[in-house]
Design a protein around this motif. Structure first.
Motif, PDB file in Angstrom:
ATOM      1  N   VAL A   1       0.841  -1.198   0.000  1.00  0.00           N
ATOM      2  CA  VAL A   1       0.000   0.000   0.000  1.00  0.00           C
ATOM      3  C   VAL A   1       0.880   1.254   0.000  1.00  0.00           C
ATOM      4  O   VAL A   1       0.625   2.226  -0.731  1.00  0.00           O
ATOM      5  N   THR A   2       1.953   1.220   0.782  1.00  0.00           N
ATOM      6  CA  THR A   2       2.885   2.351   0.844  1.00  0.00           C
ATOM      7  C   THR A   2       3.460   2.629  -0.546  1.00  0.00           C
ATOM      8  O   THR A   2       3.522   3.776  -1.000  1.00  0.00           O
ATOM      9  N   GLU A   3       3.852   1.551  -1.204  1.00  0.00           N
ATOM     10  CA  GLU A   3       4.414   1.642  -2.555  1.00  0.00           C
ATOM     11  C   GLU A   3       3.396   2.271  -3.517  1.00  0.00           C
ATOM     12  O   GLU A   3       3.714   3.187  -4.270  1.00  0.00           O
ATOM     13  N   ALA A   4       2.147   1.760  -3.427  1.00  0.00           N
ATOM     14  CA  ALA A   4       1.096   2.221  -4.333  1.00  0.00           C
ATOM     15  C   ALA A   4       0.764   3.700  -4.132  1.00  0.00           C
ATOM     16  O   ALA A   4       0.277   4.363  -5.054  1.00  0.00           O
ATOM     17  N   MET A   5       1.045   4.228  -2.926  1.00  0.00           N
ATOM     18  CA  MET A   5       0.706   5.622  -2.649  1.00  0.00           C
ATOM     19  C   MET A   5       1.912   6.542  -2.689  1.00  0.00           C
ATOM     20  O   MET A   5       1.774   7.752  -2.460  1.00  0.00           O
ATOM     21  N   SER A   6       3.091   5.975  -2.966  1.00  0.00           N
ATOM     22  CA  SER A   6       4.325   6.744  -2.819  1.00  0.00           C
ATOM     23  C   SER A   6       4.339   8.029  -3.668  1.00  0.00           C
ATOM     24  O   SER A   6       4.862   9.054  -3.242  1.00  0.00           O
ATOM     25  N   HIS A   7       3.710   7.967  -4.871  1.00  0.00           N
ATOM     26  CA  HIS A   7       3.733   9.128  -5.761  1.00  0.00           C
ATOM     27  C   HIS A   7       2.909  10.297  -5.237  1.00  0.00           C
ATOM     28  O   HIS A   7       3.029  11.413  -5.725  1.00  0.00           O
ATOM     29  N   LEU A   8       2.037  10.037  -4.231  1.00  0.00           N
ATOM     30  CA  LEU A   8       1.158  11.106  -3.729  1.00  0.00           C
ATOM     31  C   LEU A   8       1.877  12.024  -2.745  1.00  0.00           C
ATOM     32  O   LEU A   8       1.410  13.137  -2.478  1.00  0.00           O
ATOM     33  N   GLY A   9       2.990  11.552  -2.185  1.00  0.00           N
ATOM     34  CA  GLY A   9       3.735  12.373  -1.231  1.00  0.00           C
ATOM     35  C   GLY A   9       3.033  12.575   0.100  1.00  0.00           C
ATOM     36  O   GLY A   9       3.285  13.557   0.794  1.00  0.00           O
TER      37      GLY A   9
END
Lengths: 201, 201
Positions: A159-167
């Motif tokens: 989940v962290t990976e999937a959201m990483s681009h959101l900052g």
């Protein structure tokens, strides 16, 4: 298969009760008798409550919680901190956090955890919807309140990976000694975590 | 009192479930969630089964059993030995004996046992009706299948006394080692009874 000792209505009640979590065939029989004895105070009201629940309960399209309205009571609650999003595995975890009153935020129910063994893949969980919700500019922090199991932690990483681009700021629950817990009964992993994360006294 | 985490319908379902035997507040919550998840296969059918049961269940005027017909299925069963009457404390005991298939007779449910402590007196139990039924010339033997507790045995003595003028054969269940039981785990009373009532091998 023992012979039926009562009419088909009672047998059906026993069979259905036996499928409830925490009740086996024997305790279902005992429960059925207790219910029958308390017909007016328990059996009839419980039957009615189940009928009403079966009719009205919906899954919240926003967060995945179960409630009788959609969006659910929590998502509608304007007093909650909209900058926080708490990610949980299941509705039971959401309820547990709400009972603790630890956080006044909105939730996101994943509907399970990734598990190679059980064949649960990312597309089976509501991860895409979570990323969508986390992209809301109002959200600044996502708390991963997942179980401290291997599958829970794997899911947290994914989940962290999937959201990483959101900052967004992504946090997880602290590991440590449970309140009221005795060191002697704790496992080494918990104790090591508690030492590593020690705080000033 | 923790705050309500879901709509009133769900809270009511949880509260009623918590009053079932074998379920506490926490397990009721878990049970409610499981039921909600299995809405169509469990929650709705169980609610319906409870409604039907609450509507149709009656207590047999003949023997005190619960069923959906009066007289009950067992009392109506013409294949049963009408010379035998089995006296039990509660419907659960009747069901237990029926499951064992040990006896094909009619029953009489006392509805409890005499207890000075709990204020249960003879008029609270269906002893008068039992004496009436035992007076039926077809009945030759009355089996007292009461629990081997102090109250159960007190009741057995009282019932025997109340029926003494009828001249029926009155018997009680054998005391001894449970089938599959190990001597080492049995109390002295049971072992003494087993020795006293030893049988030829």
């Amino acid at each position: 298969m023992p012979q039926a000792v009562a009419g088909p209505e009672i047998e059906r009640l026993i069979q259905l009760l036996a499928r409830m979590p925490g009740l086996g065939p024997r305790s279902a029989r005992r429960a059925a008798l207790q219910l029958i004895k308390k017909r007016d105070t328990l059996l009839a009201p419980l039957g009615e409550a189940m009928r009403v629940a079966a009719e009205r309960i919906v899954v919240c399209r926003e967060c995945g919680n179960v409630d009788t309205c959609d969006p659910c009571t929590i998502c509608r609650d304007s007093a909650r901190d909209r900058s926080l999003l708490v990610v949980v595995e299941d509705v039971s975890d959401l309820w547990a956090l709400e009972r603790s009153g630890a956080v006044q935020a909105r939730y996101h129910v994943l509907g399970g955890v990734l598990s190679a063994l059980d064949g649960v893949r990312p597309e089976h969980l509501s991860i895409a919807r979570l990323v969508e919700r986390a992209a809301d500019p109002a959200v600044t922090e996502v708390i991963l309140a997942l179980n401290a199991t291997v599958d829970g932690q794997t899911t947290a990483h994914y989940v962290t990976e999937a959201m990483s681009h959101l900052g967004r700021r992504i946090t997880r629950l602290a590991h440590g000694v449970p309140v009221g817990g005795e060191l002697d009964y704790l496992d080494e992993g918990t104790l090591s975590a508690a030492i590593r994360s020690r705080t000033a006294f």
